[in-house]
Design an enzyme around this catalytic site. Structure first.
Site, PDB file in Angstrom:
ATOM      1  N   HIS A   1       0.845  -1.191   0.000  1.00  0.00           N
ATOM      2  CA  HIS A   1       0.000   0.000   0.000  1.00  0.00           C
ATOM      3  C   HIS A   1       0.878   1.238   0.000  1.00  0.00           C
ATOM      4  O   HIS A   1       1.619   1.487   0.950  1.00  0.00           O
ATOM      5  CB  HIS A   1      -0.917   0.004   1.224  1.00  0.00           C
ATOM      6  CG  HIS A   1      -2.169  -0.771   1.017  1.00  0.00           C
ATOM      7  ND1 HIS A   1      -3.308  -0.576   1.755  1.00  0.00           N
ATOM      8  CD2 HIS A   1      -2.466  -1.746   0.125  1.00  0.00           C
ATOM      9  CE1 HIS A   1      -4.253  -1.402   1.342  1.00  0.00           C
ATOM     10  NE2 HIS A   1      -3.765  -2.123   0.362  1.00  0.00           N
TER      11      HIS A   1
ATOM     12  N   TYR B   1     -10.035   5.827   5.346  1.00  0.00           N
ATOM     13  CA  TYR B   1     -10.355   6.308   6.689  1.00  0.00           C
ATOM     14  C   TYR B   1     -11.385   7.417   6.520  1.00  0.00           C
ATOM     15  O   TYR B   1     -11.102   8.438   5.889  1.00  0.00           O
ATOM     16  CB  TYR B   1      -9.114   6.858   7.390  1.00  0.00           C
ATOM     17  CG  TYR B   1      -8.138   5.816   7.859  1.00  0.00           C
ATOM     18  CD1 TYR B   1      -8.167   5.352   9.178  1.00  0.00           C
ATOM     19  CD2 TYR B   1      -7.168   5.293   7.003  1.00  0.00           C
ATOM     20  CE1 TYR B   1      -7.255   4.398   9.625  1.00  0.00           C
ATOM     21  CE2 TYR B   1      -6.263   4.338   7.433  1.00  0.00           C
ATOM     22  CZ  TYR B   1      -6.314   3.900   8.744  1.00  0.00           C
ATOM     23  OH  TYR B   1      -5.412   2.951   9.179  1.00  0.00           O
TER      24      TYR B   1
ATOM     25  N   PRO C   1      -6.964   1.265  17.399  1.00  0.00           N
ATOM     26  CA  PRO C   1      -6.579   0.695  16.108  1.00  0.00           C
ATOM     27  C   PRO C   1      -6.440   1.719  14.993  1.00  0.00           C
ATOM     28  O   PRO C   1      -5.919   1.402  13.925  1.00  0.00           O
ATOM     29  CB  PRO C   1      -7.719  -0.295  15.805  1.00  0.00           C
ATOM     30  CG  PRO C   1      -8.877   0.188  16.623  1.00  0.00           C
ATOM     31  CD  PRO C   1      -8.292   0.805  17.848  1.00  0.00           C
TER      32      PRO C   1
ATOM     33  N   LYS D   1      -1.212   0.640  14.637  1.00  0.00           N
ATOM     34  CA  LYS D   1       0.055   0.619  15.354  1.00  0.00           C
ATOM     35  C   LYS D   1       0.193  -0.532  16.352  1.00  0.00           C
ATOM     36  O   LYS D   1       1.296  -0.764  16.864  1.00  0.00           O
ATOM     37  CB  LYS D   1       0.243   1.948  16.108  1.00  0.00           C
ATOM     38  CG  LYS D   1       0.435   3.138  15.198  1.00  0.00           C
ATOM     39  CD  LYS D   1       1.703   3.019  14.397  1.00  0.00           C
ATOM     40  CE  LYS D   1       1.596   3.726  13.073  1.00  0.00           C
ATOM     41  NZ  LYS D   1       2.450   3.158  12.047  1.00  0.00           N
TER      42      LYS D   1
ATOM     43  N   TYR E   1       2.784   6.730   9.676  1.00  0.00           N
ATOM     44  CA  TYR E   1       2.008   5.571   9.220  1.00  0.00           C
ATOM     45  C   TYR E   1       2.915   4.432   8.741  1.00  0.00           C
ATOM     46  O   TYR E   1       2.687   3.269   9.088  1.00  0.00           O
ATOM     47  CB  TYR E   1       1.037   5.981   8.112  1.00  0.00           C
ATOM     48  CG  TYR E   1      -0.128   5.011   7.979  1.00  0.00           C
ATOM     49  CD1 TYR E   1      -1.356   5.308   8.575  1.00  0.00           C
ATOM     50  CD2 TYR E   1      -0.015   3.827   7.275  1.00  0.00           C
ATOM     51  CE1 TYR E   1      -2.423   4.436   8.476  1.00  0.00           C
ATOM     52  CE2 TYR E   1      -1.061   2.940   7.163  1.00  0.00           C
ATOM     53  CZ  TYR E   1      -2.278   3.257   7.774  1.00  0.00           C
ATOM     54  OH  TYR E   1      -3.325   2.368   7.676  1.00  0.00           O
TER      55      TYR E   1
END
Length: 389
Positions: free
Chosen positions: A72, A200, A292, A296, A384
């Site tokens: 990704h 998200y 979540p 992480k 991230y």
């Protein structure tokens, strides 16, 4: 029984530590209170940072991951009518991979079994003795029979409810915790992902996340009340609510189907300090929990394993204790940064019950700033894909 490192907890962090140490000739015994099938049946995260991927390769268990994972290079952020992409690859030169925690654990079990490493399942009454001495040992029972392991060190990889953290006296241990006033309802379905990258999404109805495990297995989440139970939500009700919370272009092409797993997870931020007491070292959920949001949880466990593994190897190979002496300090420095990222991302996209009109305007301003500022996106992307160890 005698071993060099006794590991409490047969999840991915304990197994990864045992595999890494084995390749350096350091003997371990892993104690797990559940069965192998139970551990493999747990549905958990599937986003792996660069550091975790490299540890899997160093442990010699990355072949299947490298073949089957999905790389990704970015993620989609949406908030109301606002939608934008954050390009990890462009901003950091790195990416994350999607490879489920269950598959990570399966690969580690296979490696452990192939090398003849010992895992003791169905353990009860596990107790760590003499952690603050030069001769720690661990006692436990299986099927009513008592056992003892003498060891040099103990690694507590037994999760939030394990015994390792509780072994550290309250006079020494300090805990920091934030409980969030909502949970995540998660559904696993044998359907193709709605998008190549994660989505998200913040909306006036609450948060939603569109994720995946592979090309025919999707994982979706919606923010829900802590008073909800999975059985309160039919599949139809879940899909309808998810569609309301994600951008219309994705809602229109979402493929729905029967859920094969449905669960609700409360959200919390938690850290205990220190992560070392004598010859006992805490790793992963035994020492810290993150929401979540931002993926992480498993990755913070991996950073702990990195520091502990290298410290133990240094000790056994050179006799120098710098690595294990600095373990807690180094691990916590990175953990608190991951906690900050998870906390801030949770605040960015969720609806809180006590938010007023000003709070909502500030939340929208934060999203708008992230959307329009390359430096802010770079900071998000760095966090991230994973901060360096």
């Amino acid at each position: 029984m005698r071993t060099q490192v006794a590991i409490s907890g047969g999840g991915p962090s304990g197994l990864l530590l045992s595999q890494l140490l084995h390749r350096k000739g350091i003997d371990t015994v892993v104690l797990e209170r559940k069965t192998k099938d139970y551990v493999l049946g747990r549905i958990r995260a599937g986003i792996l940072e660069v550091g975790f991927v490299n540890l899997m390769r160093e442990a010699g268990v990355a072949d299947r991951m490298d073949k089957e994972c999905f790389a990704h290079d970015g993620t989609v952020i949406s908030f109301g009518e606002t939608q934008f992409n954050i390009d990890f690859k462009e901003l950091t030169g790195s990416n994350v991979v999607v490879y489920g925690q269950t598959e990570v654990t399966r690969d580690l079990y296979e490696a452990r079994e192939a090398m003849g490493g010992q895992i003791v399942f169905n353990t009860e009454n596990v107790t760590i003795h003499g952690a603050d001495s030069d001769a720690p040992h661990v006692t436990y029972s299986v099927d009513g029979t008592d056992h003892r392991i003498d060891c040099d060190y103990v690694a507590g990889c037994d999760g939030f409810h394990g015994i390792s953290r509780q072994t550290i006296p309250l006079s020494i241990r300090k805990e920091y915790e934030k409980l969030y006033p909502f949970g995540w309802l998660g559904v696993l379905s044998e359907t193709p992902p709605v998008n190549d990258e994660l989505i998200y999404s913040g909306s006036e109805r609450g948060f939603a996340l569109c994720s995946m495990r592979n090309e025919n297995l999707s994982r979706y989440y919606i923010q829900c009340s802590l008073s909800d139970a999975p059985e309160d939500w039919t599949d139809d009700a879940f899909w309808a609510e998810l569609k309301r919370r994600i951008p219309a272009e994705y809602a229109d092409k979402l493929v729905t189907g029967p859920s094969i797993e449905k669960s609700i997870a409360p959200l919390r931020s938690f850290v205990t300090e220190p992560m070392r007491w004598g010859r006992l070292f805490l790793c992963g959920d035994a020492a810290h929990i993150v929401p979540p949001t931002g993926a992480k949880g498993l990755n913070t466990a991996a950073s702990d394993i990195h520091y502990l593994y290298n410290g133990l190897v240094q000790m056994y190979e050179t006799g120098k204790s710098d690595g294990i002496d600095q373990y807690s300090e180094k691990a916590l420095a990175r953990i608190w940064k991951a906690e900050r990222f998870s906390w801030s991302t949770t605040n960015l996209l969720h609806r809180f019950p006590d938010q007023n009109a000003f709070d909502l305007k500030m939340q929208k301003a934060d999203v708008d700033f992230l959307r329009g500022n390359r430096e802010a996106q770079s900071v998000f992307a760095q966090n991230y894909v994973g901060l360096p160890y």
